[in-house]
Write an enzyme that holds these catalytic residues in place. Structure first.
Site, PDB file in Angstrom:
ATOM      1  N   HIS A 162      -4.006  24.076  19.324  1.00 49.25           N
ATOM      2  CA  HIS A 162      -3.474  24.833  18.184  1.00 49.25           C
ATOM      3  C   HIS A 162      -4.470  24.918  17.018  1.00 49.25           C
ATOM      4  O   HIS A 162      -4.852  26.002  16.575  1.00 49.25           O
ATOM      5  CB  HIS A 162      -2.212  24.150  17.626  1.00 49.25           C
ATOM      6  CG  HIS A 162      -1.097  23.984  18.578  1.00 49.25           C
ATOM      7  ND1 HIS A 162      -0.277  25.012  18.951  1.00 49.25           N
ATOM      8  CD2 HIS A 162      -0.616  22.878  19.215  1.00 49.25           C
ATOM      9  CE1 HIS A 162       0.660  24.569  19.773  1.00 49.25           C
ATOM     10  NE2 HIS A 162       0.470  23.269  19.950  1.00 49.25           N
TER      11      HIS A 162
HETATM   12  C1  BDR Z   1       1.050  21.789  15.255  1.00 46.13           C
HETATM   13  O1  BDR Z   1       1.826  20.603  15.249  1.00 46.13           O
HETATM   14  C2  BDR Z   1       1.010  19.486  15.444  1.00 46.13           C
HETATM   15  O2  BDR Z   1       1.572  18.609  16.357  1.00 46.13           O
HETATM   16  C3  BDR Z   1      -0.340  19.993  15.876  1.00 46.13           C
HETATM   17  O3  BDR Z   1      -1.354  19.161  15.355  1.00 46.13           O
HETATM   18  C4  BDR Z   1      -0.404  21.380  15.315  1.00 46.13           C
HETATM   19  O4  BDR Z   1      -0.952  21.389  14.014  1.00 46.13           O
HETATM   20  C5  BDR Z   1       1.497  22.648  16.418  1.00 46.13           C
HETATM   21  O5  BDR Z   1       2.830  22.986  16.293  1.00 46.13           O
END
Ligand code: BDR
Ligand code: CA
Length: 310
Positions: A240
């Site tokens: 992500h």
């Molecule tokens: C986001 O949530 C976190 O767990 C990850 O680091 C990312 O920023 C994804 O939904």
């Protein structure tokens, strides 16, 4: 001025946050001026410790790290140990950090860094938006030296923490709402695009061949893949947060559309939903460029190249 784009990354490491930091530091076109930490995936003490460890590992103890908010603006902290483990970076052993956090608060470090930068700075928040909202409340005068905000969070479609909401926005919807209302240029890298950056077994194998740091990233992703498979049912954990960083390095990898984004702060079932007016039904002026497509191959090439350089 060195021809590089000055950025400040606000993180809650988190496996993908760690990779986002590495990507930024390995990119010849970015100048990471500072890192600020926020409570999110795990509590603040751990996210700060993890950010320091990652920078130490890659030999960038010169980048100042400051701790920010330990809780969302108005809510009890919701964490994600189920995905990232108790430490926030479970998986491979990482040596302890070689340096300590800056004594300034995250908002003070943001202010000092932005104020003294000869060029406008891009903010890259990849955790809950608490620090950014507090900073913008405290120092609205510094908005003019912020070039843009490129954030990881939200979704045009479905969520990953509730059916409606993505984690970063779910954790602190009030902060997110303030940031989207800030009138700064915002690029939203939500789940619609970050889910296209899944690191399946082949990608992990390739990462393993890229030396020590690539090997550690592969191990992070093995752990991340295990929890993702258990919780979400697939074995290609999305990178992500690196998507936000990569979209600054090479803007052409991210296809966006301008739209108005509002954050649901009241809904019983929809807390933290990013309500994206894709079809312009509200007639509200767009407040964000929202990611709708990602060049996956190019994204991974950028990541491999950056890790090779570390
Ligand atoms: C986001 O949530 C976190 O767990 C990850 O680091 C990312 O920023 C994804 O939904
Ligand atoms: Ca994150």
């Amino acid at each position: 001025m060195n021809g590089k784009t000055p950025i400040i990354i606000d993180v809650d490491p988190g496996h993908d946050d760690a990779v986002a930091i590495m990507l930024a530091c390995g990119s010849p076109s970015l100048d990471p001026l500072a890192i600020t930490t926020v409570a999110g995936n795990v509590p603040l003490e751990k996210t700060t410790k993890n950010a320091l460890k990652i920078l130490s590992l890659i030999g960038r103890a010169d980048i100042p790290v400051a701790a920010g908010a330990s809780a969302p603006l108005e809510r009890v902290l919701h964490t994600a140990e189920d995905i990232h483990g108790e430490s926030g970076l479970d998986g491979p052993e990482i040596p302890d950090a070689t340096f300590a956090a800056d004594e300034r608060s995250a908002t003070k470090l943001l202010a000092d860094t932005i104020e003294s930068s000869p060029e406008p700075v891009a903010l890259v928040p990849v955790g809950p938006l608490t620090n950014i909202a507090i900073f913008l409340r405290e120092r609205p005068d510094l908005k003019e030296n912020i070039s843009r905000i490129v954030l990881m969070g939200g979704s045009i479609g479905l969520g990953n923490t509730t059916p409606a909401a993505e984690f970063n926005i779910y954790v602190d919807p009030e902060a997110a709402s303030e940031v989207f209302a800030s009138k700064l240029p915002i690029t939203m890298c939500g789940l619609d695009v970050t889910h296209k950056a899944g690191a399946g077994p082949d990608r992990r194998e390739k990462l393993r061949s890229i030396g020590e740091i690539g090997g550690i990233v592969a191990e992070f992703l093995e752990y991340f893949a295990g929890t993702y498979k258990e919780i979400h049912g697939f074995d290609a954990p999305p990178l992500h947060d690196p998507v936000a960083v990569a979209s600054i390095i090479e803007p052409s990898i991210l296809k966006t559309r301008p739209m108005h984004v509002a954050v649901e702060c009241e809904g019983e079932l929809t807390r933290g939903e990013t309500v994206c007016d894709l079809r312009r039904v509200t007639k509200k002026k767009p407040n964000a460029e929202v990611g709708v497509g990602l060049d996956r191959e190019c994204f991974f090439e950028i990541l491999y190249g950056a890790l090779e350089r570390l």
